[in-house]
Design a protein around this motif. Structure first.
Motif, mmCIF file in Angstrom:
data_model
loop_
_atom_site.group_PDB
_atom_site.id
_atom_site.type_symbol
_atom_site.label_atom_id
_atom_site.label_comp_id
_atom_site.label_asym_id
_atom_site.label_seq_id
_atom_site.Cartn_x
_atom_site.Cartn_y
_atom_site.Cartn_z
ATOM 1 N N THR A 88 0.867 -1.186 0.000
ATOM 2 C CA THR A 88 0.000 0.000 0.000
ATOM 3 C C THR A 88 0.906 1.239 0.000
ATOM 4 O O THR A 88 0.973 1.969 0.987
ATOM 5 N N PRO A 89 1.614 1.454 -1.114
ATOM 6 C CA PRO A 89 2.605 2.547 -1.128
ATOM 7 C C PRO A 89 1.960 3.929 -1.170
ATOM 8 O O PRO A 89 0.737 4.050 -1.223
ATOM 9 N N THR A 90 2.800 4.948 -1.167
ATOM 10 C CA THR A 90 2.302 6.323 -1.296
ATOM 11 C C THR A 90 1.968 6.589 -2.767
ATOM 12 O O THR A 90 2.701 6.177 -3.663
ATOM 13 N N LYS A 91 0.853 7.284 -3.002
ATOM 14 C CA LYS A 91 0.478 7.620 -4.388
ATOM 15 C C LYS A 91 1.526 8.521 -5.016
ATOM 16 O O LYS A 91 2.036 9.430 -4.354
ATOM 17 N N THR A 92 1.857 8.261 -6.267
ATOM 18 C CA THR A 92 2.862 9.106 -6.923
ATOM 19 C C THR A 92 2.236 10.105 -7.891
ATOM 20 O O THR A 92 2.907 10.987 -8.398
ATOM 21 N N CYS A 93 0.943 9.929 -8.180
ATOM 22 C CA CYS A 93 0.311 10.902 -9.070
ATOM 23 C C CYS A 93 -1.170 11.028 -8.730
ATOM 24 O O CYS A 93 -1.713 10.199 -7.991
ATOM 25 N N GLY A 94 -1.789 12.067 -9.252
ATOM 26 C CA GLY A 94 -3.218 12.266 -9.058
ATOM 27 C C GLY A 94 -3.548 12.840 -7.695
ATOM 28 O O GLY A 94 -2.678 13.372 -6.992
ATOM 29 N N LEU A 95 -4.803 12.684 -7.299
ATOM 30 C CA LEU A 95 -5.290 13.239 -6.041
ATOM 31 C C LEU A 95 -4.504 12.665 -4.852
ATOM 32 O O LEU A 95 -4.415 11.457 -4.702
ATOM 33 N N GLY A 96 -3.948 13.538 -4.062
ATOM 34 C CA GLY A 96 -3.220 13.086 -2.863
ATOM 35 C C GLY A 96 -1.821 12.584 -3.162
ATOM 36 O O GLY A 96 -1.189 11.959 -2.305
ATOM 37 N N GLY A 98 1.970 11.893 -3.342
ATOM 38 C CA GLY A 98 3.016 12.215 -2.373
ATOM 39 C C GLY A 98 2.572 12.082 -0.933
ATOM 40 O O GLY A 98 3.366 12.258 -0.019
ATOM 41 N N LYS A 99 1.296 11.751 -0.703
ATOM 42 C CA LYS A 99 0.806 11.615 0.669
ATOM 43 C C LYS A 99 -0.139 10.422 0.826
ATOM 44 O O LYS A 99 0.091 9.541 1.653
ATOM 45 N N ALA A 100 -1.215 10.437 0.056
ATOM 46 C CA ALA A 100 -2.263 9.422 0.246
ATOM 47 C C ALA A 100 -1.747 8.013 -0.068
ATOM 48 O O ALA A 100 -0.810 7.848 -0.849
ATOM 49 N N ALA A 101 -2.379 7.022 0.553
ATOM 50 C CA ALA A 101 -2.017 5.634 0.246
ATOM 51 C C ALA A 101 -2.587 5.258 -1.118
ATOM 52 O O ALA A 101 -3.727 5.607 -1.452
ATOM 53 N N ASP A 102 -1.778 4.542 -1.883
ATOM 54 C CA ASP A 102 -2.217 4.044 -3.179
ATOM 55 C C ASP A 102 -2.865 2.685 -2.944
ATOM 56 O O ASP A 102 -2.179 1.706 -2.625
ATOM 57 N N LEU A 103 -4.183 2.637 -3.098
ATOM 58 C CA LEU A 103 -4.902 1.392 -2.790
ATOM 59 C C LEU A 103 -5.205 0.572 -4.039
ATOM 60 O O LEU A 103 -6.069 -0.310 -4.020
ATOM 61 N N THR A 104 -4.464 0.837 -5.123
ATOM 62 C CA THR A 104 -4.696 0.094 -6.375
ATOM 63 C C THR A 104 -4.579 -1.408 -6.155
ATOM 64 O O THR A 104 -5.422 -2.179 -6.614
ATOM 65 N N TYR A 105 -3.506 -1.825 -5.481
ATOM 66 C CA TYR A 105 -3.275 -3.271 -5.299
ATOM 67 C C TYR A 105 -4.374 -3.872 -4.425
ATOM 68 O O TYR A 105 -4.842 -4.981 -4.642
ATOM 69 N N TRP A 106 -4.763 -3.097 -3.398
ATOM 70 C CA TRP A 106 -5.804 -3.560 -2.488
ATOM 71 C C TRP A 106 -7.131 -3.721 -3.223
ATOM 72 O O TRP A 106 -7.806 -4.737 -3.098
ATOM 73 N N GLU A 107 -7.462 -2.709 -4.014
ATOM 74 C CA GLU A 107 -8.754 -2.752 -4.713
ATOM 75 C C GLU A 107 -8.786 -3.909 -5.705
ATOM 76 O O GLU A 107 -9.790 -4.629 -5.803
ATOM 77 N N SER A 108 -7.664 -4.118 -6.398
ATOM 78 C CA SER A 108 -7.696 -5.212 -7.385
ATOM 79 C C SER A 108 -7.779 -6.562 -6.665
ATOM 80 O O SER A 108 -8.436 -7.493 -7.134
#
Ligand code: NAD
Ligand code: UGA
Length: 470
Positions: A88-96, A98-108
């Protein structure tokens, strides 16, 4: 036989499931991953992660009730309890970004669970996730459920790398959060029964879902804050002549504060502290709490300050330039007893030195040259986004970086030694031998306070240790 499947065979999924399999011989545990290479590693003699004691645990149960597989759909479909332990890394682009958690892997993973499930399941959040993630996961599962019933639990992991097996064998606590409904309570009990095979009852805490999710972020934030606190004091020690080891010892003697986790350092690293605090900061901002967000952001600012302070100290001590000078870097992993380099302070320090045109020779007992070159080629937050992971090519940077077979080779003809990981072997090196093979004046910059400053000064070194009198 209860069947457990864990999605994600990483630093958490692998060791955690191996220990569950060891302690619960009546449970079949399958760890699945989309990475064929990782699974092949888990099924080989050389496990994909280095963790003291792990080989032994895996050897005892692999092929008995512990399996590693890429057949994700089949094993998820068969399981009663599905752990999700994906990154659940940090998002590198889009909304949030550099801060928000990237939940792409979780959602898939959640969508895949919904696709393949034909029987009721308990889905366990093992990954560290933002508060309220369970609600989002529940929506995905329920809306795609086709009559299958799910209970979502939050069961965050508190193990630390390098001590994962001992942390799993004797955890300070196991935390299980669930819905406060009869079905939710039954699911919590089912998971509690698994841990109860080896964890004493009073160490298993049950809470509501949101408390469990937030406790994990809060625990990491508190731990990181202790390090930033002692590191902030280390700067003041250097300015005043106080010794940070003595100060930390005196402060830690207060039973309310406690002695652990007060070692000043070149900065904390690892895949989670920064990511989880940034995640916390983002959540606070989203809930309209900028003051709270700002409070936690400072923990990271001090950590960045500590790393750049270290680089500045190296360069300024060496007559304000390291251009063309060989600097031996001892230790590249983010802490001892692991080969993990994610967010290691060594990346920032090496980049700082390379920026000043130093020639860096790196030795770490568990980190390969390929890993180092990938790490040094990456941008901040890139480490967990594999598409960016191109090894360093034949650039100027590659010419400036070399790997050494041991500390002595790294130090040969060097102007300075920087200790960036507290590997035990660095405490007992023959520093006289290193001194004799170095250019003079020979500098040592100890970012982990492992050397005996007085002894090294006696040998003739110019020594800088974090938070110690100069
Ligand atoms: P990791 O990157 O080592 O492992 C994650 C694994 O998940 C990878 O092997 C990846 O291939 C796999 N994966 C991703 N998406 C998948 C999918 N859809 N299906 C199957 N496999 C998939 O990460 P980690 O260090 O084990 O961390 C996992 C989670 O645990 C993170 O949320 C982290 O914050 C948390 N955590 C980590 C630690 C630690 O010490 N590393 C400790 C406590 C909590
Ligand atoms: C940390 C927490 O300790 C775990 O409880 C948590 O589960 C995990 O993060 C996670 O969520 O990923 P880990 O990052 O593996 O574990 O290792 P730590 O021992 O916490 O060390 C983190 C960093 O802080 C390292 O770079 C270490 O060298 C540094 N550190 C630690 C200090 O600089 N000083 C200290 O006193 C302690």
């Amino acid at each position: 036989m209860v069947k457990i499947c864990c999605i994600g065979a990483g630093y958490v999924g692998g060791p955690t499931m191996a220990v569950i399999a060891l302690k619960c011989p009546a449970i079949e545990v399958v760890v699945v991953d989309i990475s064929e290479q990782r699974i092949a590693g888990w099924n080989s003699k050389r496990l994909p992660i280095y963790e003291p004691g792990l080989d032994d645990v895996v050897r005892q149960c692999r092929g008995r009730n512990l399996f590693f597989s890429t057949e994700v759909h089949r094993h998820v479909g068969d399981a009663d309890i599905v752990f999700v332990s994906v990154n659940t890394p940090t998002k590198t682009c889009g909304l949030g970004a550099g801060k928000a958690a990237d939940l792409t892997y979780w959602e898939s993973a959640a969508r895949m669970i919904a696709d393949v499930s034909r029987s009721d399941k308990i889905v366990v959040e093992k990954s560290t996730v933002p508060v309220k993630t369970a609600e989002a996961i529940e929506k995905i599962l329920v809306h795609n459920g086709r009559g299958v019933r799910y209970q979502i639990l939050s069961n965050p992991e508190f193990l630390a790398e390098g001590t994962a097996i001992q942390d799993l064998f004797a955890p300070d606590r196991v935390l299980i959060g669930g819905r406060e409904t009869p079905e939710g309570r039954a699911a919590v009990k089912a998971l509690k029964d698994v841990y109860a095979q080896w964890v004493p009852d009073e160490r298993i805490i049950t809470t509501n879902l949101w408390s469990a999710e937030l406790s994990k972020l809060a625990a990491n934030a508190f731990l990181a804050q202790r390090i930033s606190s002692v590191n902030a004091i280390s700067a003041l020690c250097e300015a005043t002549g106080a010794d940070v080891t003595q100060v930390a010892h005196s402060v830690g003697k207060d039973a309310r504060i406690g002695p652990r986790f007060l070692s000043a350092s070149v900065g904390f690293g690892g895949s989670c502290f920064q990511k989880d605090i940034l995640n916390l900061v983002y959540i606070c901002e989203c809930y309209g709490l900028p003051e709270v967000a700002g409070y936690w952001r400072e923990v990271i600012r001090i950590n960045d300050y500590q790393k750049s302070r270290f680089v500045n100290r190296v360069v300024s001590s060496m007559f304000n330039t390291v251009a063309g000078k060989k600097v031996a870097v001892l230790g590249f992993a983010f802490k001892k007893d692991t080969g993990d380099t994610r967010e290691t302070p060594a990346i920032d320090v090496c980049k700082g030195l390379l920026g000043d045109k130093a020639v860096v020779s790196i030795y770490d007992p568990q980190v390969t040259g390929e890993q180092v070159s990938r790490d040094l080629a990456m941008n901040k937050f890139d480490w967990d986004h594999p598409r960016h992971l191109q090894p360093l090519s034949d650039t100027d940077l590659a010419k400036q970086v070399g790997m050494a077979a041991d500390a002595y080779e790294a130090a040969r003809d060097a102007h300075a030694v920087c200790i960036l990981t507290e590997w035990d072997e660095f405490r007992s090196l023959d520093y006289k031998r290193m001194f004799d093979a170095m250019h003079k004046p020979a500098f040592i910059f100890d970012g982990r306070n492992v050397v005996d400053v007085a002894k090294l000064r006696e040998i003739g070194f110019v020594v800088y240790s974090i938070g110690k009198p100069l």
